[in-house]
Write a protein that holds these residues in place. Sequence first.
Motif, PDB file in Angstrom:
ATOM      1  N   ILE A  66      40.096  43.869  29.403  1.00  0.00           N
ATOM      2  CA  ILE A  66      39.572  43.234  30.613  1.00  0.00           C
ATOM      3  C   ILE A  66      38.596  42.132  30.252  1.00  0.00           C
ATOM      4  O   ILE A  66      38.607  41.050  30.852  1.00  0.00           O
ATOM      5  N   ARG A  67      37.733  42.381  29.260  1.00  0.00           N
ATOM      6  CA  ARG A  67      36.772  41.357  28.851  1.00  0.00           C
ATOM      7  C   ARG A  67      37.471  40.160  28.218  1.00  0.00           C
ATOM      8  O   ARG A  67      37.035  39.020  28.395  1.00  0.00           O
ATOM      9  N   SER A  68      38.533  40.416  27.480  1.00  0.00           N
ATOM     10  CA  SER A  68      39.240  39.328  26.796  1.00  0.00           C
ATOM     11  C   SER A  68      40.144  38.542  27.730  1.00  0.00           C
ATOM     12  O   SER A  68      40.309  37.334  27.575  1.00  0.00           O
ATOM     13  N   HIS A  69      40.744  39.229  28.689  1.00  0.00           N
ATOM     14  CA  HIS A  69      41.700  38.580  29.603  1.00  0.00           C
ATOM     15  C   HIS A  69      41.396  38.992  31.049  1.00  0.00           C
ATOM     16  O   HIS A  69      42.210  39.671  31.691  1.00  0.00           O
ATOM     17  N   PRO A  70      40.252  38.587  31.568  1.00  0.00           N
ATOM     18  CA  PRO A  70      39.856  39.052  32.910  1.00  0.00           C
ATOM     19  C   PRO A  70      40.798  38.620  34.018  1.00  0.00           C
ATOM     20  O   PRO A  70      41.052  39.391  34.946  1.00  0.00           O
ATOM     21  N   LEU A  71      41.341  37.406  33.925  1.00  0.00           N
ATOM     22  CA  LEU A  71      42.210  36.924  34.994  1.00  0.00           C
ATOM     23  C   LEU A  71      43.531  37.696  35.019  1.00  0.00           C
ATOM     24  O   LEU A  71      44.021  38.084  36.088  1.00  0.00           O
ATOM     25  N   VAL A  72      44.088  37.922  33.841  1.00  0.00           N
ATOM     26  CA  VAL A  72      45.320  38.710  33.758  1.00  0.00           C
ATOM     27  C   VAL A  72      45.066  40.131  34.251  1.00  0.00           C
ATOM     28  O   VAL A  72      45.870  40.702  35.002  1.00  0.00           O
ATOM     29  N   ALA A  73      43.943  40.705  33.842  1.00  0.00           N
ATOM     30  CA  ALA A  73      43.601  42.061  34.274  1.00  0.00           C
ATOM     31  C   ALA A  73      43.448  42.127  35.791  1.00  0.00           C
ATOM     32  O   ALA A  73      43.889  43.091  36.430  1.00  0.00           O
ATOM     33  N   PHE A  74      42.844  41.096  36.358  1.00  0.00           N
ATOM     34  CA  PHE A  74      42.685  41.063  37.814  1.00  0.00           C
ATOM     35  C   PHE A  74      44.043  41.065  38.503  1.00  0.00           C
ATOM     36  O   PHE A  74      44.270  41.834  39.450  1.00  0.00           O
ATOM     37  N   PHE A  75      44.955  40.204  38.068  1.00  0.00           N
ATOM     38  CA  PHE A  75      46.268  40.133  38.700  1.00  0.00           C
ATOM     39  C   PHE A  75      47.027  41.454  38.562  1.00  0.00           C
ATOM     40  O   PHE A  75      47.641  41.935  39.529  1.00  0.00           O
ATOM     41  N   VAL A  76      46.988  42.036  37.381  1.00  0.00           N
ATOM     42  CA  VAL A  76      47.708  43.297  37.159  1.00  0.00           C
ATOM     43  C   VAL A  76      47.167  44.382  38.072  1.00  0.00           C
ATOM     44  O   VAL A  76      47.932  45.114  38.727  1.00  0.00           O
ATOM     45  N   LEU A  77      45.846  44.511  38.145  1.00  0.00           N
ATOM     46  CA  LEU A  77      45.250  45.535  38.994  1.00  0.00           C
ATOM     47  C   LEU A  77      45.564  45.297  40.473  1.00  0.00           C
ATOM     48  O   LEU A  77      45.836  46.236  41.222  1.00  0.00           O
ATOM     49  N   ALA A  78      45.515  44.029  40.902  1.00  0.00           N
ATOM     50  CA  ALA A  78      45.804  43.709  42.300  1.00  0.00           C
ATOM     51  C   ALA A  78      47.224  44.150  42.677  1.00  0.00           C
ATOM     52  O   ALA A  78      47.457  44.690  43.767  1.00  0.00           O
TER      53      ALA A  78
END
Length: 244
Positions: A4-16
């Motif tokens: 999440i710290r390394s790829h916050p935007l990707v993590a956000f999309f995946v979680l959404a």
Amino acid sequence: MRVIRSHPLVAFFVLAFVIAWALVPFGSFGAFGPLVAALVVVPISRGRAGLAELGRRMVRWRVRWYWWALALTLPLAVHGAAVVVTGPSAGVPFASASVGTVVALFLLRLVDPFDGPLGEEPGWRGVAVPGMAARLSPLAATSILAVVITVWHLPLAFLGEDDPWSAVAFIVVGTVGVTFWYSWLFAHTGGSVLLCLVAHSVEGALPNETLVYVGIWLVVAVVLVVIDRRWWVGATSPLLSAPI
């Protein structure tokens, strides 16, 4: 946590996506997915400073009066234009709704995290737009985001719809149109999630399920790109705060 710290935007999309789609097998849809994803990813990736910045965006009300007027009236104008073209019909259930009904729905949508405006805007506009606009032009960032949000919405077309493929067309055309409108409004109000939340709440307070309605939103998107072309094709948006 490291991912999440390394790829916050990707993590956000995946979680959404995961949060929203996890309810589909049960005949529901988690419209609050982007909000929850933002509240998970932002503190982990940016700490208290990032969470405070998101909070400031959600209450950023000090913008010029005409942005408030536009956020409130443009969705009404689009709805009105669609009603004029199609006439009152079964697809326009609130074409003749009372002012009280519209205001009540508007206020409810402003504060209901299980509905689209509050469930989506802190994530899509508060996190995704700034994160993408830091690397891409506003046009490129918004185009990609429009595709992402459209795909995110697609399960709704198959939840209790008699004609799911018409619902798919409605979602695709409508989502693309309003995504450009919300990105433009967000940037030109200094990154105000609140103004997008207001605009989204107005738009949903008068639901209109005709293709004419969403087609008009697509026309609005094209007009915004044409009249503000220099901003859309800029390297990055100078009107956005630092990304979360």
